[in-house]
Design an enzyme around this catalytic site. Structure first.
Site, PDB file in Angstrom:
ATOM      1  N   HIS A  91      49.424  37.353  30.718  1.00 16.70           N
ATOM      2  CA  HIS A  91      48.989  38.558  30.016  1.00 16.70           C
ATOM      3  C   HIS A  91      50.044  38.815  28.951  1.00 16.70           C
ATOM      4  O   HIS A  91      51.156  38.328  29.043  1.00 16.70           O
ATOM      5  CB  HIS A  91      48.870  39.713  30.996  1.00 16.70           C
ATOM      6  CG  HIS A  91      47.761  39.528  31.996  1.00 16.70           C
ATOM      7  ND1 HIS A  91      46.819  40.478  32.252  1.00 16.70           N
ATOM      8  CD2 HIS A  91      47.453  38.477  32.789  1.00 16.70           C
ATOM      9  CE1 HIS A  91      45.972  40.035  33.166  1.00 16.70           C
ATOM     10  NE2 HIS A  91      46.337  38.821  33.517  1.00 16.70           N
ATOM     11  N   HIS A 138      43.527  41.570  24.377  1.00 18.03           N
ATOM     12  CA  HIS A 138      44.703  40.757  24.087  1.00 18.03           C
ATOM     13  C   HIS A 138      44.690  40.254  22.639  1.00 18.03           C
ATOM     14  O   HIS A 138      44.859  39.063  22.386  1.00 18.03           O
ATOM     15  CB  HIS A 138      44.783  39.558  25.045  1.00 18.03           C
ATOM     16  CG  HIS A 138      45.145  39.915  26.458  1.00 18.03           C
ATOM     17  ND1 HIS A 138      45.088  39.032  27.500  1.00 18.03           N
ATOM     18  CD2 HIS A 138      45.580  41.076  27.005  1.00 18.03           C
ATOM     19  CE1 HIS A 138      45.473  39.620  28.626  1.00 18.03           C
ATOM     20  NE2 HIS A 138      45.769  40.861  28.348  1.00 18.03           N
ATOM     21  N   ALA A 141      50.662  56.500  22.336  1.00 19.78           N
ATOM     22  CA  ALA A 141      51.625  57.311  23.091  1.00 19.78           C
ATOM     23  C   ALA A 141      52.985  56.655  22.976  1.00 19.78           C
ATOM     24  O   ALA A 141      53.075  55.464  22.653  1.00 19.78           O
ATOM     25  CB  ALA A 141      51.220  57.364  24.568  1.00 19.78           C
TER      26      ALA A 141
HETATM   27  P1  FAD Z   1      51.640  48.643  21.359  1.00 22.24           P
HETATM   28  O1  FAD Z   1      52.297  48.703  22.674  1.00 22.24           O
HETATM   29  O2  FAD Z   1      50.214  49.009  21.284  1.00 22.24           O
HETATM   30  O3  FAD Z   1      52.490  49.588  20.397  1.00 22.24           O
HETATM   31  C1  FAD Z   1      52.041  50.023  19.144  1.00 22.24           C
HETATM   32  C2  FAD Z   1      52.465  51.470  18.968  1.00 22.24           C
HETATM   33  O4  FAD Z   1      52.347  51.832  17.597  1.00 22.24           O
HETATM   34  C3  FAD Z   1      51.609  52.453  19.749  1.00 22.24           C
HETATM   35  O5  FAD Z   1      52.443  53.332  20.477  1.00 22.24           O
HETATM   36  C4  FAD Z   1      50.810  53.173  18.671  1.00 22.24           C
HETATM   37  O6  FAD Z   1      50.452  54.493  19.002  1.00 22.24           O
HETATM   38  C5  FAD Z   1      51.760  53.107  17.507  1.00 22.24           C
HETATM   39  N1  FAD Z   1      51.118  53.206  16.195  1.00 22.24           N
HETATM   40  C6  FAD Z   1      50.033  52.528  15.754  1.00 22.24           C
HETATM   41  N2  FAD Z   1      49.760  52.862  14.487  1.00 22.24           N
HETATM   42  C7  FAD Z   1      50.699  53.764  14.119  1.00 22.24           C
HETATM   43  C8  FAD Z   1      50.949  54.470  12.904  1.00 22.24           C
HETATM   44  N3  FAD Z   1      50.199  54.301  11.818  1.00 22.24           N
HETATM   45  N4  FAD Z   1      51.992  55.333  12.879  1.00 22.24           N
HETATM   46  C9  FAD Z   1      52.785  55.508  13.975  1.00 22.24           C
HETATM   47  N5  FAD Z   1      52.596  54.851  15.129  1.00 22.24           N
HETATM   48  C10 FAD Z   1      51.564  53.993  15.196  1.00 22.24           C
HETATM   49  N6  FAD Z   1      49.139  43.015  29.105  1.00 22.24           N
HETATM   50  C11 FAD Z   1      49.740  42.609  30.235  1.00 22.24           C
HETATM   51  O7  FAD Z   1      50.721  41.876  30.160  1.00 22.24           O
HETATM   52  N7  FAD Z   1      49.266  42.968  31.464  1.00 22.24           N
HETATM   53  C12 FAD Z   1      48.165  43.748  31.606  1.00 22.24           C
HETATM   54  O8  FAD Z   1      47.774  44.062  32.733  1.00 22.24           O
HETATM   55  C13 FAD Z   1      47.519  44.198  30.429  1.00 22.24           C
HETATM   56  N8  FAD Z   1      46.427  44.980  30.527  1.00 22.24           N
HETATM   57  C14 FAD Z   1      45.930  45.562  29.394  1.00 22.24           C
HETATM   58  C15 FAD Z   1      44.946  46.519  29.533  1.00 22.24           C
HETATM   59  C16 FAD Z   1      44.497  47.209  28.420  1.00 22.24           C
HETATM   60  C17 FAD Z   1      43.452  48.272  28.579  1.00 22.24           C
HETATM   61  C18 FAD Z   1      45.044  46.925  27.146  1.00 22.24           C
HETATM   62  C19 FAD Z   1      44.566  47.672  25.931  1.00 22.24           C
HETATM   63  C20 FAD Z   1      46.005  45.940  27.001  1.00 22.24           C
HETATM   64  C21 FAD Z   1      46.476  45.257  28.116  1.00 22.24           C
HETATM   65  N9  FAD Z   1      47.494  44.320  28.035  1.00 22.24           N
HETATM   66  C22 FAD Z   1      48.070  43.833  29.176  1.00 22.24           C
HETATM   67  C23 FAD Z   1      48.059  43.916  26.731  1.00 22.24           C
HETATM   68  C24 FAD Z   1      49.440  44.488  26.432  1.00 22.24           C
HETATM   69  O9  FAD Z   1      49.624  45.736  27.045  1.00 22.24           O
HETATM   70  C25 FAD Z   1      49.628  44.593  24.912  1.00 22.24           C
HETATM   71  O10 FAD Z   1      49.381  43.343  24.332  1.00 22.24           O
HETATM   72  C26 FAD Z   1      51.032  45.032  24.506  1.00 22.24           C
HETATM   73  O11 FAD Z   1      51.400  46.206  25.186  1.00 22.24           O
HETATM   74  C27 FAD Z   1      51.093  45.240  22.994  1.00 22.24           C
HETATM   75  O12 FAD Z   1      52.382  45.654  22.597  1.00 22.24           O
HETATM   76  P2  FAD Z   1      52.682  45.955  21.068  1.00 22.24           P
HETATM   77  O13 FAD Z   1      54.106  46.322  20.986  1.00 22.24           O
HETATM   78  O14 FAD Z   1      52.189  44.828  20.256  1.00 22.24           O
HETATM   79  O15 FAD Z   1      51.760  47.207  20.682  1.00 22.24           O
END
Ligand code: FAD
Length: 568
Positions: free
Chosen positions: A548, A505, A85
């Protein structure tokens, strides 16, 4: 040409991607496109509710990545959740806002990432933050406090306490109980300043006033969406990067499949920035010809950049829970955290440390051989020694313990903070919609199981310790008939391995490290061997953090934006 062109393309409109897109588009002259596979969840109640944790799981906004059967953990697959999303995983996460122990971030510099240390990252934690404080009637009597020096008050991301978080009277009970544990666990007024040990009432990513979730889109996109140079394509899948002709590996765009099913190319004149998450960014590199030639050639993908460590070093944590009957009914979903050090968790910490130290060479050899020595045993051993020092010398938290009353249940969750096991993620096909092969190798190395068991014992001890002991009745999971009160490690093992889940994580699949020790990006977050591809998401984090992930992901992305803008 006919194709649309932007200065920067950010692949993934998630937690990190929206930070970078926001900061780059502060400059009117810079055109930014964000490509996001999911849609808007601005009005999705499974997202906005501050008590709705878990409601989005298994819905269309959950990637629900599957691992391969876990060889060391019951031989069944695990589900690793991630948000699909605008806002990414920040739209489905637990909203916990807890950073890291300062020494853990300093370790990034120790392995060769110049200037990546706590002192330099701390201002970026604060830059993103809009801390809302404690001035709410429903926090009266909760005991919540904070150190203003640790917080930012002018950033986009609202951080604070929610109405439903603390008003059940347990905060003070736990505060007077933890110091009565065999090795006292002190109260930590504010764990977000780099010192995490103790019991704490931590903040979340919430809008305290409106009582709704604060996610990356709500903080970094919607208030800025009128910017004419900030573009977002929703429901658009990035398939792979496209290359400029010539010897140098310069990305000139991204092949995408649009919402209507059309596949097309969109051009980037300056950089392509990967922010698709730790379980997608390395996959996009491999699909684009950046990775291990042996893997790429299996799927008919030509090697553009020979970088065999893409997708290696995958680290996650394992989450378990013990459950008790509550003596009263709780209407709110609250949680209370404790971070024990190794001496608070293990009564024989010195012996545990000596034994673990002697095992590190064998651990490192096992990790290296499991990936065909793509990462070298000597390098892994050095990382493990750094991790050992963090645990036994810097006394970082070695576990996280959460108490979570809900209805007539007193739930708990816990995990070892810094598992040693490392796995990997690789493509299984050249088809960009095919699932990757994800193998975190949970419980491959036995210290990880010991830590998980010891945290369970710590919880049993907590539920025997006054005054908190009075609040709960019988243990219902696992219960003493399943795991005896005095169970040895063997007695705990099958309960733990058959009931754990991913702690969601995952990190380090495109680790920021020098290339010769297994890095995929350099300290400017640029992919080795390329001239203009960066990674800014959780993939680059080289070592697991004790908080986290999101706060650290936000901070890295804030710093990444300054690096890309040339301000660092
Ligand atoms: P993301 O935020 O996942 O962003 C990646 C984005 O890329 C997504 O929007 C995805 O849809 C998009 N994407 C992927 N592939 C493609 C593609 N091929 N083309 C176009 N778009 C694509 N952390 C905390 O600090 N506190 C918490 O309480 C916590 N609870 C958690 C609970 C759950 C259920 C989960 C799953 C994680 C939790 N985490 C928590 C971890 C934390 O939220 C994540 O580590 C962090 O948000 C990751 O950020 P990111 O930018 O690496 O990836």
């Amino acid at each position: 040409g006919a194709e649309p062109t932007y200065d920067y393309i950010v692949v993934g409109g998630g937690t990190s991607g929206l930070v970078v897109a926001n900061r780059l588009s502060e400059n009117d002259d810079i055109n930014v496109l964000v490509i996001e596979a999911g849609g808007s969840v601005y009005n999705n109640p499974n997202v906005t509710s501050t008590t709705g944790y878990g409601k989005a799981f298994g819905t269309a906004i959950d990637w629900a990545y599957k691992t391969v059967d876990q060889e060391y953990a019951g031989n069944y697959p695990q589900t690793v959740r991630a948000g699909k999303a605008l806002g990414g995983t920040s739209t489905i996460n637990g909203m916990v806002y807890l950073r890291a122990q300062s020494a853990q971030i300093d370790a990034w510099e120790e392995i060769g990432n110049k200037d990546w240390n706590w002192k330099n990252l701390f201002p970026y934690y604060r830059k993103g933050e809009h801390f809302q404080g404690t001035n709410y009637s429903w926090l009266e009597g909760s005991g919540v406090a904070y150190d203003p020096a640790f917080h930012g008050f002018d950033g986009p991301l609202k951080v604070g306490w929610s109405e439903t978080q603390l008003n059940d009277g347990l905060a003070q009970k736990l505060n007077t109980t933890y110091p009565n544990m065999p090795v006292p666990v002190p109260y930590n007024i504010d764990p977000n300043g780099g010192k995490m040990i103790g019991y704490a009432l931590y903040p979340k990513t919430v809008d305290s006033k409106l009582n709704i979730r604060e996610d990356a889109a709500r903080a970094y996109y919607y208030p800025y969406k009128a910017r004419s140079n900030l573009h977002v394509w929703l429901n658009t899948n990035a398939n792979k990067l496209t290359w400029k002709t010539g010897d140098e590996a310069t990305a000139d765009g991204v092949e995408v499949t649009l919402a209507n099913g059309t596949t097309t190319v969109v051009k980037a004149s300056r950089e392509v920035i990967l922010a698709a998450g730790a379980l997608k960014s390395p996959v996009l590199l491999e699909l684009s010809g950046v990775g291990n030639p042996d893997i790429l050639s299996k799927y008919g993908i030509g090697t553009k950049v020979n970088l065999p460590t893409v997708g290696e070093n995958l680290q996650d944590q394992m989450n378990n829970g013990l459950t008790y009957d509550a003596k009263t009914s709780y209407s709110n979903l609250a949680d209370y955290v404790a971070y024990p050090s190794v001496t608070q968790l293990f009564s024989n910490a010195t012996a545990v440390g000596a034994q673990l130290l002697s095992k590190l060479p064998a651990y490192a050899a096992q990790v290296a051989s499991a990936n065909g020595n793509v990462t070298k045993a000597a390098d892994i051993e050095r990382f493990f020694k750094i991790q050992w020092n963090l645990i036994f010398k810097s006394h970082i938290p070695v576990a996280e313990v959460l108490v979570e009353p809900s209805g007539t249940t007193m739930g708990t969750e816990y995990w070892g903070s810094v598992p040693f096991s490392r796995g990997n993620i690789h493509i299984s096909s050249a088809n960009p919609t095919a699932a990757a092969t994800i193998d975190p190798k949970y419980f491959m190395l036995d210290f990880d199981l010991h830590a998980q068991i010891q945290a369970a014992r710590f919880i049993r001890q907590l539920f025997k310790t006054e005054p908190f002991a009075d609040m709960a009745g019988a243990e219902t999971k696992p219960g003493f008939s399943t795991v005896a009160a005095n169970a040895n490690d063997q007695g705990w093992s099958s309960f733990i391995k058959n009931n754990f889940r991913s702690n969601f994580h995952p990190i380090s699949t495109a680790a920021m490290m020098p290339k010769d020790i297994g890095g995929v990006v350099d300290s400017s977050l640029k992919v080795y061997g390329t001239s203009n591809i960066r990674i800014v998401d959780a993939s680059v984090i080289p070592f697991q953090v004790c908080g986290h992930l999101q706060s650290t992901v936000y901070a890295i992305a804030e710093r990444a934006a300054d690096i890309i803008k040339g301000q660092i």
